[in-house]
Design an enzyme around this catalytic site. Structure first.
Site, mmCIF file in Angstrom:
data_model
loop_
_atom_site.group_PDB
_atom_site.id
_atom_site.type_symbol
_atom_site.label_atom_id
_atom_site.label_comp_id
_atom_site.label_asym_id
_atom_site.label_seq_id
_atom_site.Cartn_x
_atom_site.Cartn_y
_atom_site.Cartn_z
ATOM 1 N N ASP A 76 35.309 38.151 56.511
ATOM 2 C CA ASP A 76 35.210 39.120 57.606
ATOM 3 C C ASP A 76 33.828 38.997 58.259
ATOM 4 O O ASP A 76 33.050 38.100 57.908
ATOM 5 C CB ASP A 76 35.549 40.542 57.122
ATOM 6 C CG ASP A 76 34.461 41.150 56.249
ATOM 7 O OD1 ASP A 76 33.459 40.462 55.973
ATOM 8 O OD2 ASP A 76 34.621 42.309 55.839
ATOM 9 N N CYS A 120 34.048 38.918 51.687
ATOM 10 C CA CYS A 120 33.804 40.057 52.580
ATOM 11 C C CYS A 120 32.557 40.768 52.052
ATOM 12 O O CYS A 120 31.731 40.137 51.393
ATOM 13 C CB CYS A 120 35.031 40.965 52.700
ATOM 14 S SG CYS A 120 35.534 41.794 51.178
ATOM 15 N N THR A 151 32.260 43.222 49.706
ATOM 16 C CA THR A 151 32.330 43.332 48.239
ATOM 17 C C THR A 151 33.198 42.246 47.605
ATOM 18 O O THR A 151 33.130 42.039 46.396
ATOM 19 C CB THR A 151 32.956 44.681 47.836
ATOM 20 O OG1 THR A 151 34.265 44.744 48.428
ATOM 21 C CG2 THR A 151 32.104 45.848 48.292
ATOM 22 N N HIS A 166 41.531 30.457 31.963
ATOM 23 C CA HIS A 166 42.553 31.317 31.356
ATOM 24 C C HIS A 166 43.600 31.799 32.352
ATOM 25 O O HIS A 166 44.741 32.065 31.980
ATOM 26 C CB HIS A 166 41.903 32.546 30.708
ATOM 27 C CG HIS A 166 41.070 32.207 29.506
ATOM 28 N ND1 HIS A 166 40.518 33.164 28.692
ATOM 29 C CD2 HIS A 166 40.695 31.010 28.981
ATOM 30 C CE1 HIS A 166 39.836 32.573 27.708
ATOM 31 N NE2 HIS A 166 39.920 31.271 27.874
ATOM 32 N N HIS A 190 47.699 30.692 27.437
ATOM 33 C CA HIS A 190 47.600 31.365 28.729
ATOM 34 C C HIS A 190 48.779 31.016 29.644
ATOM 35 O O HIS A 190 48.958 31.614 30.682
ATOM 36 C CB HIS A 190 46.285 30.990 29.417
ATOM 37 C CG HIS A 190 45.097 31.170 28.529
ATOM 38 N ND1 HIS A 190 44.641 32.415 28.163
ATOM 39 C CD2 HIS A 190 44.312 30.275 27.885
ATOM 40 C CE1 HIS A 190 43.601 32.280 27.346
ATOM 41 N NE2 HIS A 190 43.388 30.993 27.177
HETATM 42 C C1 RB5 Z 1 33.272 45.989 55.851
HETATM 43 O O1 RB5 Z 1 32.406 46.999 56.203
HETATM 44 C C2 RB5 Z 1 33.598 46.077 54.375
HETATM 45 O O2 RB5 Z 1 34.402 47.185 54.141
HETATM 46 C C3 RB5 Z 1 34.268 44.825 53.899
HETATM 47 O O3 RB5 Z 1 33.426 43.745 54.135
HETATM 48 C C4 RB5 Z 1 34.624 44.745 52.432
HETATM 49 O O4 RB5 Z 1 33.544 45.100 51.629
HETATM 50 C C5 RB5 Z 1 35.858 45.440 52.031
HETATM 51 O O5 RB5 Z 1 36.334 45.353 50.898
#
Ligand code: RB5
Length: 180
Positions: free
Chosen positions: A53, A110, A112, A143, A178
Protein backbone atom coordinates in the site's frame (compact mmCIF):
# COMPACT_ATOMS: atom_id res chain seq x y z
CA UNK A 1 44.06 -27.23 -12.45
CA UNK A 2 44.97 -29.18 -9.36
CA UNK A 3 44.07 -26.30 -7.05
CA UNK A 4 40.56 -25.83 -8.39
CA UNK A 5 39.93 -29.60 -8.21
CA UNK A 6 40.99 -29.59 -4.57
CA UNK A 7 38.89 -26.55 -3.82
CA UNK A 8 35.88 -28.14 -5.45
CA UNK A 9 36.20 -31.35 -3.48
CA UNK A 10 36.50 -29.38 -0.23
CA UNK A 11 33.35 -27.44 -1.11
CA UNK A 12 31.52 -30.63 -2.14
CA UNK A 13 32.43 -32.31 1.11
CA UNK A 14 31.32 -29.30 3.09
CA UNK A 15 28.01 -29.03 1.25
CA UNK A 16 27.40 -32.73 1.86
CA UNK A 17 27.47 -32.13 5.60
CA UNK A 18 25.20 -29.10 5.26
CA UNK A 19 22.73 -31.07 3.10
CA UNK A 20 22.34 -33.70 5.77
CA UNK A 21 21.65 -31.12 8.47
CA UNK A 22 17.88 -30.68 8.59
CA UNK A 23 18.02 -28.31 11.54
CA UNK A 24 19.75 -25.83 9.27
CA UNK A 25 17.24 -26.64 6.59
CA UNK A 26 19.31 -25.33 3.70
CA UNK A 27 20.69 -27.32 0.84
CA UNK A 28 23.36 -26.74 -1.74
CA UNK A 29 22.20 -24.19 -4.25
CA UNK A 30 20.35 -22.02 -1.79
CA UNK A 31 21.21 -18.40 -2.29
CA UNK A 32 22.36 -17.61 1.23
CA UNK A 33 24.62 -20.27 2.53
CA UNK A 34 25.47 -20.08 6.26
CA UNK A 35 29.23 -20.25 5.68
CA UNK A 36 30.87 -17.01 4.57
CA UNK A 37 33.61 -18.77 2.60
CA UNK A 38 31.36 -21.22 0.84
CA UNK A 39 30.29 -20.63 -2.76
CA UNK A 40 26.93 -22.19 -3.72
CA UNK A 41 27.36 -24.66 -6.58
CA UNK A 42 24.11 -23.81 -8.28
CA UNK A 43 21.79 -20.87 -7.99
CA UNK A 44 18.03 -21.01 -7.68
CA UNK A 45 16.14 -17.97 -8.87
CA UNK A 46 12.41 -17.35 -8.70
CA UNK A 47 9.68 -15.19 -10.12
CA UNK A 48 8.37 -13.21 -7.18
CA UNK A 49 5.28 -10.99 -7.08
CA UNK A 50 5.45 -7.91 -4.84
CA UNK A 51 2.66 -5.65 -3.64
CA UNK A 52 2.18 -2.86 -1.13
CA UNK A 53 0.00 0.00 0.00
CA UNK A 54 1.01 3.68 0.05
CA UNK A 55 2.82 3.30 3.41
CA UNK A 56 5.29 0.75 2.04
CA UNK A 57 6.36 2.20 -1.32
CA UNK A 58 10.01 2.68 -0.35
CA UNK A 59 10.20 -0.77 1.27
CA UNK A 60 8.77 -2.42 -1.85
CA UNK A 61 11.43 -0.69 -3.99
CA UNK A 62 14.29 -1.58 -1.67
CA UNK A 63 13.22 -5.21 -1.21
CA UNK A 64 12.72 -5.59 -4.98
CA UNK A 65 16.20 -4.20 -5.63
CA UNK A 66 17.65 -6.55 -3.00
CA UNK A 67 16.01 -9.59 -4.61
CA UNK A 68 16.92 -8.54 -8.16
CA UNK A 69 20.54 -8.32 -7.06
CA UNK A 70 20.27 -11.99 -6.11
CA UNK A 71 19.03 -12.82 -9.60
CA UNK A 72 15.31 -13.11 -8.88
CA UNK A 73 12.69 -11.79 -11.27
CA UNK A 74 10.29 -9.31 -9.69
CA UNK A 75 6.74 -8.70 -10.88
CA UNK A 76 5.39 -5.52 -9.30
CA UNK A 77 1.62 -5.51 -8.73
CA UNK A 78 1.58 -2.00 -7.20
CA UNK A 79 0.72 0.35 -5.83
CA UNK A 80 3.24 2.81 -7.20
CA UNK A 81 1.38 5.81 -5.87
CA UNK A 82 1.78 7.59 -2.52
CA UNK A 83 -1.98 8.27 -2.53
CA UNK A 84 -3.79 6.52 0.36
CA UNK A 85 -5.21 3.25 -0.91
CA UNK A 86 -6.86 0.10 0.46
CA UNK A 87 -4.17 -2.37 1.47
CA UNK A 88 -6.49 -5.35 0.94
CA UNK A 89 -6.60 -4.72 -2.80
CA UNK A 90 -2.85 -5.21 -3.23
CA UNK A 91 -2.72 -8.24 -0.96
CA UNK A 92 -5.44 -9.88 -3.01
CA UNK A 93 -3.77 -8.98 -6.31
CA UNK A 94 -0.47 -10.62 -5.44
CA UNK A 95 -2.26 -13.59 -3.87
CA UNK A 96 -4.24 -14.18 -7.09
CA UNK A 97 -0.98 -14.13 -9.04
CA UNK A 98 0.59 -16.71 -6.71
CA UNK A 99 -2.53 -18.90 -6.68
CA UNK A 100 -2.73 -18.90 -10.50
CA UNK A 101 0.96 -19.72 -10.88
CA UNK A 102 1.76 -16.43 -12.60
CA UNK A 103 4.48 -16.00 -9.97
CA UNK A 104 6.05 -18.60 -7.67
CA UNK A 105 6.00 -16.58 -4.46
CA UNK A 106 4.54 -13.32 -3.18
CA UNK A 107 5.82 -10.64 -0.82
CA UNK A 108 3.39 -7.99 0.43
CA UNK A 109 4.06 -4.98 2.63
CA UNK A 110 1.80 -2.45 4.34
CA UNK A 111 2.14 -0.49 7.60
CA UNK A 112 1.98 -3.53 9.87
CA UNK A 113 1.78 -6.37 7.35
CA UNK A 114 -1.45 -7.46 9.05
CA UNK A 115 -4.09 -6.06 6.71
CA UNK A 116 -2.35 -6.98 3.48
CA UNK A 117 -1.46 -10.45 4.85
CA UNK A 118 -4.99 -11.19 6.03
CA UNK A 119 -6.35 -10.15 2.63
CA UNK A 120 -3.85 -12.44 0.88
CA UNK A 121 -4.88 -15.38 3.06
CA UNK A 122 -8.48 -15.11 1.90
CA UNK A 123 -7.46 -16.32 -1.56
CA UNK A 124 -7.71 -20.14 -1.81
CA UNK A 125 -4.30 -21.81 -1.98
CA UNK A 126 -2.48 -18.98 -0.20
CA UNK A 127 -0.47 -19.49 2.96
CA UNK A 128 0.76 -16.02 3.86
CA UNK A 129 2.87 -15.60 6.99
CA UNK A 130 3.06 -12.23 8.70
CA UNK A 131 6.57 -11.94 10.17
CA UNK A 132 8.42 -9.32 12.16
CA UNK A 133 11.62 -11.30 12.58
CA UNK A 134 13.69 -13.81 10.56
CA UNK A 135 13.16 -16.90 12.75
CA UNK A 136 9.39 -17.06 12.11
CA UNK A 137 10.05 -16.32 8.45
CA UNK A 138 12.34 -19.34 8.15
CA UNK A 139 9.97 -21.61 10.09
CA UNK A 140 7.01 -20.45 7.99
CA UNK A 141 8.77 -22.06 5.03
CA UNK A 142 10.16 -25.12 6.81
CA UNK A 143 6.98 -26.06 8.72
CA UNK A 144 4.13 -24.22 7.01
CA UNK A 145 5.22 -24.10 3.38
CA UNK A 146 4.23 -20.42 3.22
CA UNK A 147 3.95 -19.22 -0.36
CA UNK A 148 3.55 -15.58 0.63
CA UNK A 149 5.31 -13.33 3.11
CA UNK A 150 3.93 -10.14 4.68
CA UNK A 151 5.59 -7.62 6.97
CA UNK A 152 5.13 -4.06 8.13
CA UNK A 153 7.12 -1.03 7.00
CA UNK A 154 6.16 0.63 10.29
CA UNK A 155 7.23 -2.38 12.32
CA UNK A 156 10.64 -3.51 11.07
CA UNK A 157 13.63 -1.51 9.88
CA UNK A 158 14.69 -2.05 6.30
CA UNK A 159 17.74 -4.17 7.21
CA UNK A 160 15.64 -6.46 9.39
CA UNK A 161 13.14 -6.64 6.54
CA UNK A 162 15.93 -7.85 4.22
CA UNK A 163 16.95 -10.50 6.77
CA UNK A 164 13.33 -11.65 7.02
CA UNK A 165 13.14 -11.89 3.23
CA UNK A 166 16.48 -13.71 2.96
CA UNK A 167 15.56 -16.30 5.59
CA UNK A 168 12.20 -16.83 3.96
CA UNK A 169 13.65 -17.15 0.46
CA UNK A 170 16.39 -19.58 1.43
CA UNK A 171 14.46 -22.01 3.65
CA UNK A 172 12.78 -25.09 2.20
CA UNK A 173 9.61 -26.87 3.30
CA UNK A 174 10.64 -29.92 5.32
CA UNK A 175 7.47 -31.96 4.70
CA UNK A 176 7.35 -34.98 7.01
CA UNK A 177 4.98 -34.37 9.97
CA UNK A 178 4.06 -30.94 8.60
CA UNK A 179 2.68 -32.46 5.42
CA UNK A 180 -0.20 -34.53 6.82
C1 RB5 B 1 -2.51 2.34 6.50
O1 RB5 B 1 -2.63 3.47 7.28
C2 RB5 B 1 -2.39 1.11 7.38
O2 RB5 B 1 -3.61 0.86 8.00
C3 RB5 B 1 -1.94 -0.08 6.59
O3 RB5 B 1 -0.71 0.21 6.01
C4 RB5 B 1 -1.73 -1.37 7.34
O4 RB5 B 1 -0.96 -1.18 8.48
C5 RB5 B 1 -2.95 -2.15 7.62
O5 RB5 B 1 -2.93 -3.28 8.11
Amino acid sequence: GQDSTNYRSVVEEHLGSVRSNDSIGRIAGMRRHPCPWCVPLEEETMRIGVGNDHVALVYKEEISRHLREQGHEIVDYGTDSPEPTDYALWGERVAEAVASGEVERGIVICGTGEGIGIAANKVPGIRCCICSEPFSARLSRQHNDANMLAFGARVVGIEVAKMIVDEWMSAEFLGWRHQR
